[in-house]
Design a protein around this motif. Structure first.
Motif, PDB file in Angstrom:
ATOM      1  N   CYS A 232     -22.693  -2.665  10.895  1.00 43.69           N
ATOM      2  CA  CYS A 232     -22.002  -2.273   9.660  1.00 43.69           C
ATOM      3  C   CYS A 232     -20.726  -3.076   9.447  1.00 43.69           C
ATOM      4  N   ALA A 233     -20.109  -3.517  10.546  1.00 46.51           N
ATOM      5  CA  ALA A 233     -18.914  -4.359  10.410  1.00 46.51           C
ATOM      6  C   ALA A 233     -19.267  -5.793  10.055  1.00 46.51           C
ATOM      7  N   ALA A 234     -20.445  -6.259  10.482  1.00 50.04           N
ATOM      8  CA  ALA A 234     -20.830  -7.655  10.271  1.00 50.04           C
ATOM      9  C   ALA A 234     -21.310  -7.932   8.859  1.00 50.04           C
ATOM     10  N   HIS A 235     -21.888  -6.922   8.188  1.00 48.77           N
ATOM     11  CA  HIS A 235     -22.486  -7.153   6.875  1.00 48.77           C
ATOM     12  C   HIS A 235     -22.344  -5.908   6.016  1.00 48.77           C
ATOM     13  N   PRO A 236     -21.716  -6.012   4.843  1.00 53.31           N
ATOM     14  CA  PRO A 236     -21.500  -4.826   4.002  1.00 53.31           C
ATOM     15  C   PRO A 236     -22.795  -4.203   3.482  1.00 53.31           C
ATOM     16  N   GLY A 237     -23.892  -4.949   3.541  1.00 56.93           N
ATOM     17  CA  GLY A 237     -25.173  -4.394   3.092  1.00 56.93           C
ATOM     18  C   GLY A 237     -25.872  -3.554   4.137  1.00 56.93           C
ATOM     19  N   SER A 238     -25.277  -3.411   5.322  1.00 56.79           N
ATOM     20  CA  SER A 238     -25.861  -2.591   6.384  1.00 56.79           C
ATOM     21  C   SER A 238     -25.422  -1.142   6.214  1.00 56.79           C
ATOM     22  N   ARG A 239     -26.389  -0.240   6.280  1.00 57.26           N
ATOM     23  CA  ARG A 239     -26.097   1.187   6.171  1.00 57.26           C
ATOM     24  C   ARG A 239     -26.851   1.944   7.259  1.00 57.26           C
TER      25      ARG A 239
END
Length: 528
Positions: free
Chosen positions: A200-207
């Protein structure tokens, strides 16, 4: 460690229902895959019907190992990959994964060669005791596979006299012992959470959402339900990954594609409070054979001794719980190594059980079923516009390699190329919270997606399984959780009842009326 606010993630399901990839299952395989996709800029949504790592991930033997016994099955690729990933985790997650010296008590010199040869050739044969010569061959191969990167010491043998001098409690029938090194992860649940937080910190599209269940397919959409509020959400993925472990066939059925791919076995463990047994371990794992051929282990974990495990076929993963026969079996197994130790049920602090997501197999001896991983795919159809990739089998040790392989398949589905590798990227790295420090517990409650009291006790800290509990201590922690999460009196009462039932019925925990044990007597893994 910080996980995204759960309420914000739920809100995003309405505002942004599309996702490149929907990962169903928040255990180690799902978490590893989410991180792999995030590092490559893929929008992915991970959901779990319970808490993150609530299934087999938190019920593991806490070992990060190459799989010494798999050599007999001729699974050299699996052992080579496992040893490579073991060494990688020691390097990339040193705060969580530590070396584990392991000693094997040996009761014969030459037995087992005929049996091992038949197994290596794929022939069915009953279990037989492995002697010193056969174990020497296996350990030499183990060392050979890591010769180019000597991360851990090579094996050595100790003669009977010296071995009994080191451990007078050992069974006097031994002929020698062998010692080699693998690794352990004392708090696997937190390492799984760190993978999710990294993603979640590496990519804003991760949920990522816990307590969000897959309910059904609805045309091109998948209906998810927040099990806390009951509200349903329709999401539209391009690819689905079924990483539900023992629930894979059930999840495929919910997606309208019934399968019979899983032949799970349950593995139970005991947590023991026994100072003499702890001292006899000498900080090492004891790795040994039971008369039925099952390999068992015990070693110090989080201030107690962990004993495991069983390997029993089970059809319904929701019914997996350690039963009385398994408890007797594991207690007796320890007595085969240390027959003079007085070990009984009164020494059990807790027990836990999980289901290994093994591939369906007709083999009568469950120990022969491969622990390798595989990805099986349901291709898109007229009524199902997305492929479903099912992550079957696998070991804690090889989660990163498995995630990497499945991610490459997903990149093909999406018409993308890999842009980053996780092979040399550190995992997490924050100091392990002090489970007896109120400030650390409050930070966990506020920042780590805790929904229920048992999330705190069983998967954010080692308290639930390793604490010597009292009603006073239990009530104090419930009060602390209520204050941090804003629960009213009714919610706190419900959470206490839920957690009490889980601890007592599923884990055999006793809530004693006596004064609480001093926290100083429990030694949790801390980052140096």
């Amino acid at each position: 460690m910080r996980l995204p606010e759960r309420s914000a993630t739920l809100d995003s399901l309405t505002k942004r229902p599309a996702a490149d990839v929907l990962i169903v299952g928040g255990g180690i395989n799902g978490a590893g895959l989410l991180r792999e996709l995030a590092l490559n800029g893929v929008d992915a949504l991970l959901v779990d019907q319970a808490d993150f790592s609530a299934g087999a991930t938190s019920a593991s033997s806490r070992m990060i190992h190459g799989g010494l016994r798999y050599l007999e099955n001729g699974e050299f690729r699996l052992v080579r990959e496992s040893l490579r990933e073991r060494d990688r985790l020691l390097r990339l997650a040193p705060h969580a994964v530590r070396p584990l010296p392991t000693t094997i008590p040996i009761f014969s010199r030459w037995s087992g060669f005929g049996n091992a040869t038949k197994r290596f050739l794929g022939l069915s044969t009953p279990p037989a005791t492995r002697g010193a010569a056969l174990i020497k061959v296996g350990l030499s191969l183990y060392d050979l596979l890591t010769a180019r990167r000597r991360v851990l010491p090579p094996h050595h043998f100790t003669g009977r006299t010296a071995a009994l001098r080191l451990r007078p409690q050992l069974h006097p029938g031994i002929v020698c012992t062998a010692t080699y090194h693998d690794a352990q992860v004392a708090l696997p649940e937190r390492l799984c959470l760190e993978l999710i937080a990294d993603a979640c910190a590496a990519h804003p599209g991760s949920r990522a959402l816990n307590y969000c269940a897959l309910r059904r397919r609805d045309g091109s959409a998948v209906v998810l339900q927040d099990t806390v509020t009951g509200r349903e959400y329709a999401v539209r993925p391009r690819v689905i990954v079924n990483a539900t472990g023992g629930w894979i066939d059930l999840a495929n059925t919910a997606l309208g594609a019934p399968t019979r791919w899983i032949g799970g076995t349950k593995g139970s463990h005991l947590v023991i409070e026994h100072p003499e047994l702890m001292a006899a371990c000498r900080g090492e794992q004891l790795f040994y054979e039971n008369p039925d051929g099952r390999v068992c282990i015990f070693f110090p974990v989080n201030g107690r001794v962990l004993v495991g495990s069983t390997d029993i076929r089970i059809d319904n993963p929701d019914a997996a719980v350690c039963d009385e026969r398994e408890i007797d079996y594991m207690l007796e197994s320890v007595r085969t190594v240390f027959p003079r130790l007085q070990l009984g049920r009164e020494h059990i602090v807790s027990h836990f059980c999980g289901v290994r997501p093994l591939p369906a197999s007709a083999d009568g001896f469950t120990g022969r079923i491969s622990r390798d991983h595989s990805c099986r795919t349901l291709p898109p159809g007229e009524d199902r516009p997305w492929p479903v990739h099912a992550m079957i089998g696998g070991k804690w040790t090889t989660f990163r390699a498995f995630a990497e392989q499945v991610a490459d398949r997903i990149f093909t589905d999406l018409g993308r190329l890999r842009t980053a590798s996780s092979a040399d990227r550190p995992i997490g790295g924050e100091a392990t919270p002090n489970a007896h420090a109120p400030g650390d517990l409050q930070a966990i409650l506020r920042h780590e997606a805790v929904v229920h009291l048992d999330d705190l006790l069983l998967r954010r800290t080692p308290l639930g399984l390793y604490e010597i509990w009292t009603e006073e201590r239990f009530t104090a922690l419930a009060r602390l959780a209520a204050d941090a999460l804003g629960w009213d009196a009714a919610r706190r009462t419900d959470e206490e009842a839920r957690a009490r039932q889980i601890l007592i019925q599923r884990h055999g925990v006793r809530l004693n009326p006596a004064p609480a044990q001093s926290p100083a007597s429990l030694h949790y893994v801390q980052r140096p």
